[in-house]
Write an enzyme that holds these catalytic residues in place. Structure first.
Site, PDB file in Angstrom:
ATOM      1  N   ASP A 131       0.844  -1.195   0.000  1.00  0.00           N
ATOM      2  CA  ASP A 131       0.000   0.000   0.000  1.00  0.00           C
ATOM      3  C   ASP A 131       0.885   1.254   0.000  1.00  0.00           C
ATOM      4  O   ASP A 131       1.791   1.384   0.841  1.00  0.00           O
ATOM      5  CB  ASP A 131      -0.909   0.010   1.236  1.00  0.00           C
ATOM      6  CG  ASP A 131      -1.989   1.073   1.151  1.00  0.00           C
ATOM      7  OD1 ASP A 131      -3.082   0.756   0.668  1.00  0.00           O
ATOM      8  OD2 ASP A 131      -1.710   2.231   1.557  1.00  0.00           O
ATOM      9  N   ILE A 132       0.631   2.158  -0.959  1.00  0.00           N
ATOM     10  CA  ILE A 132       1.425   3.382  -1.068  1.00  0.00           C
ATOM     11  C   ILE A 132       1.136   4.277   0.131  1.00  0.00           C
ATOM     12  O   ILE A 132      -0.024   4.542   0.464  1.00  0.00           O
ATOM     13  CB  ILE A 132       1.099   4.122  -2.375  1.00  0.00           C
ATOM     14  CG1 ILE A 132       1.440   3.243  -3.580  1.00  0.00           C
ATOM     15  CG2 ILE A 132       1.861   5.453  -2.454  1.00  0.00           C
ATOM     16  CD1 ILE A 132       1.014   3.823  -4.915  1.00  0.00           C
ATOM     17  N   ASN A 192      -2.511  12.853  -4.127  1.00  0.00           N
ATOM     18  CA  ASN A 192      -3.627  13.284  -4.964  1.00  0.00           C
ATOM     19  C   ASN A 192      -4.060  14.705  -4.620  1.00  0.00           C
ATOM     20  O   ASN A 192      -4.324  15.536  -5.510  1.00  0.00           O
ATOM     21  CB  ASN A 192      -4.808  12.321  -4.808  1.00  0.00           C
ATOM     22  CG  ASN A 192      -4.727  11.124  -5.740  1.00  0.00           C
ATOM     23  OD1 ASN A 192      -4.100  11.195  -6.795  1.00  0.00           O
ATOM     24  ND2 ASN A 192      -5.344  10.027  -5.352  1.00  0.00           N
ATOM     25  N   HIS A 223      -4.945  14.361  -9.499  1.00  0.00           N
ATOM     26  CA  HIS A 223      -5.143  12.945  -9.819  1.00  0.00           C
ATOM     27  C   HIS A 223      -4.298  12.471 -11.004  1.00  0.00           C
ATOM     28  O   HIS A 223      -3.989  11.276 -11.106  1.00  0.00           O
ATOM     29  CB  HIS A 223      -6.624  12.668 -10.072  1.00  0.00           C
ATOM     30  CG  HIS A 223      -7.452  12.720  -8.827  1.00  0.00           C
ATOM     31  ND1 HIS A 223      -7.552  11.670  -7.957  1.00  0.00           N
ATOM     32  CD2 HIS A 223      -8.181  13.724  -8.280  1.00  0.00           C
ATOM     33  CE1 HIS A 223      -8.331  11.986  -6.927  1.00  0.00           C
ATOM     34  NE2 HIS A 223      -8.725  13.247  -7.105  1.00  0.00           N
ATOM     35  N   ASP A 243      -2.216   9.185 -10.750  1.00  0.00           N
ATOM     36  CA  ASP A 243      -2.245   8.064 -11.692  1.00  0.00           C
ATOM     37  C   ASP A 243      -0.844   7.704 -12.171  1.00  0.00           C
ATOM     38  O   ASP A 243      -0.510   6.526 -12.343  1.00  0.00           O
ATOM     39  CB  ASP A 243      -3.130   8.409 -12.899  1.00  0.00           C
ATOM     40  CG  ASP A 243      -4.611   8.357 -12.569  1.00  0.00           C
ATOM     41  OD1 ASP A 243      -4.961   7.895 -11.459  1.00  0.00           O
ATOM     42  OD2 ASP A 243      -5.418   8.786 -13.410  1.00  0.00           O
ATOM     43  N   GLU A 251      -4.804   2.498  -4.236  1.00  0.00           N
ATOM     44  CA  GLU A 251      -3.343   2.483  -4.134  1.00  0.00           C
ATOM     45  C   GLU A 251      -2.825   1.193  -3.523  1.00  0.00           C
ATOM     46  O   GLU A 251      -1.665   1.108  -3.111  1.00  0.00           O
ATOM     47  CB  GLU A 251      -2.867   3.673  -3.293  1.00  0.00           C
ATOM     48  CG  GLU A 251      -3.186   3.596  -1.810  1.00  0.00           C
ATOM     49  CD  GLU A 251      -4.557   4.143  -1.444  1.00  0.00           C
ATOM     50  OE1 GLU A 251      -4.728   4.535  -0.287  1.00  0.00           O
ATOM     51  OE2 GLU A 251      -5.463   4.170  -2.320  1.00  0.00           O
TER      52      GLU A 251
END
Length: 347
Positions: free
Chosen positions: A206-207, A214, A219, A223, A249
């Site tokens: 998980d980031i 974001n 966004h 991305d 994420e």
């Protein structure tokens, strides 16, 4: 070809196009051609690097799907050591060889300018008149496989998607159980860590602070971080490892190695690769990782729950680290779970 043969052929094509995942398509292809052509044996191989990996084999004893044991040399054949495979690669056309059971016909499965696999048939009768039919089935297989693969992938990152993860995990659990049962029937003890045995591991990645990325950069940059994260995963893990975008994420990796420390080292290498990478505009991005060993009797949904617990522990204790569920249980950092799930699979 008479009217009955036409009907059988149409039914065979209809069965192929009913399939919605790669394994069922491959089993259907080999079983259908075995029945239609009345051969002694048919096997489908995937070509990876310089190796032919057996996907499914059908003969008069039934259909066999390998248990995905990476140490099983019968299912992993170096192309250079097999005259039929090697000639097929060099000539890019069907190769016929004599064997004790009859002639062995090896067909290439091309994708554009690349060879992605082989279809191998052994027949006691002359199959030359059926070569065009086999090549037609190979083309149908490739066309439909492309549709399935597109449906299995996350559109943004190109990694396998959540639906594919659910299917693959259940396949792995079922294959592990079949393998364990077969070993019990042969009265051979299952190999464990330390004596060469390899096990599946599941890791959730998980980031860290992705919402902040974001909110701060927008966004589009978010991305781009996801796309670059996927690229770093591809370069950090092996070709045989399964890489998924689980959602948002969050990513998942399913891989094989011998011991817990080996699994930790594999994931730590990825964590360091990510930490060192400079993301355009954003700068440094890190990730937290929780992982668990996949055991034969596990319930699929509970595996993710427990890996998530290790991930949450990593998040709550500084982020940017790799945590093992088993180690956290052993040192008392996490409570021992109550196992009241029975045999119900929750996907």
């Amino acid at each position: 070809m008479n009217e009955l043969d036409h009907d059988k052929l149409l039914e065979s094509i209809a069965r192929l196009t009913e399939k919605r995942n790669r394994l069922s398509l491959e089993i259907c292809l080999t079983q259908t051609m075995f029945d239609l052509l009345a051969v002694e044996e048919i096997a489908l191989y995937r070509c990876e690097a310089d190796q032919a990996n057996l996907l499914v084999r059908v003969d008069h004893e039934g259909c066999q799907v390998p248990s995905d044991d990476l140490d099983d040399l019968e299912t992993m054949i170096p192309v250079a050591t097999d005259a039929g495979f090697l000639a097929c690669v060099q000539e890019q056309q069907v190769v016929v060889e004599p064997t004790a059971q009859g002639n062995r016909h090896t067909f290439p499965i091309p994708r554009h300018d690349k060879l992605i696999g082989f279809l191998r048939l052994v027949a006691s009768r002359d199959l030359r008149e059926d070569h065009r039919l086999v090549e037609g089935f190979v083309q149908i297989y490739w066309n439909y496989l492309k549709l399935i693969e597109d449906n299995e992938r996350d559109k943004l990152t190109g990694l396998l998607n959540r639906k594919t993860f659910d299917d693959k995990l259940l396949e792995i659990l079922h294959a592990s159980r079949r393998s364990a049962q077969a070993k019990l029937r042969r009265e051979q003890p299952e190999r464990r860590e330390g004596d060469g045995g390899k096990h599946y591991w599941l890791a959730v990645l998980d980031i860290d602070h992705f919402k902040r990325i974001n909110d701060t950069y927008g966004h589009l940059y978010g991305d781009e971080v996801l796309i670059l994260m996927a690229n770093i995963m591809r370069s950090s893990f092996r070709r045989a490892d399964l890489l998924f975008r689980y959602g948002g994420e969050e990513f998942v990796v399913v891989f094989k190695t011998r011991a817990l420390e080996d699994a930790h080292n594999v994931l730590e290498r990825f964590r360091q690769n990510l930490e060192r990478y400079h993301f355009p505009q954003v700068g440094q991005v890190t990730a937290s990782v929780g992982f668990i060993q996949i055991l034969d009797l596990e319930v699929a949904a509970e595996l993710i729950t427990r890996a998530d617990k290790a991930l949450y522990y990593a998040k709550e204790h500084g982020r940017n680290q790799v945590c093992s569920y088993e180690k956290l249980i052993a040192n008392g950092a996490l409570a021992v779970p109550d196992d009241h799930f029975g045999d119900i699979e929750l996907f």
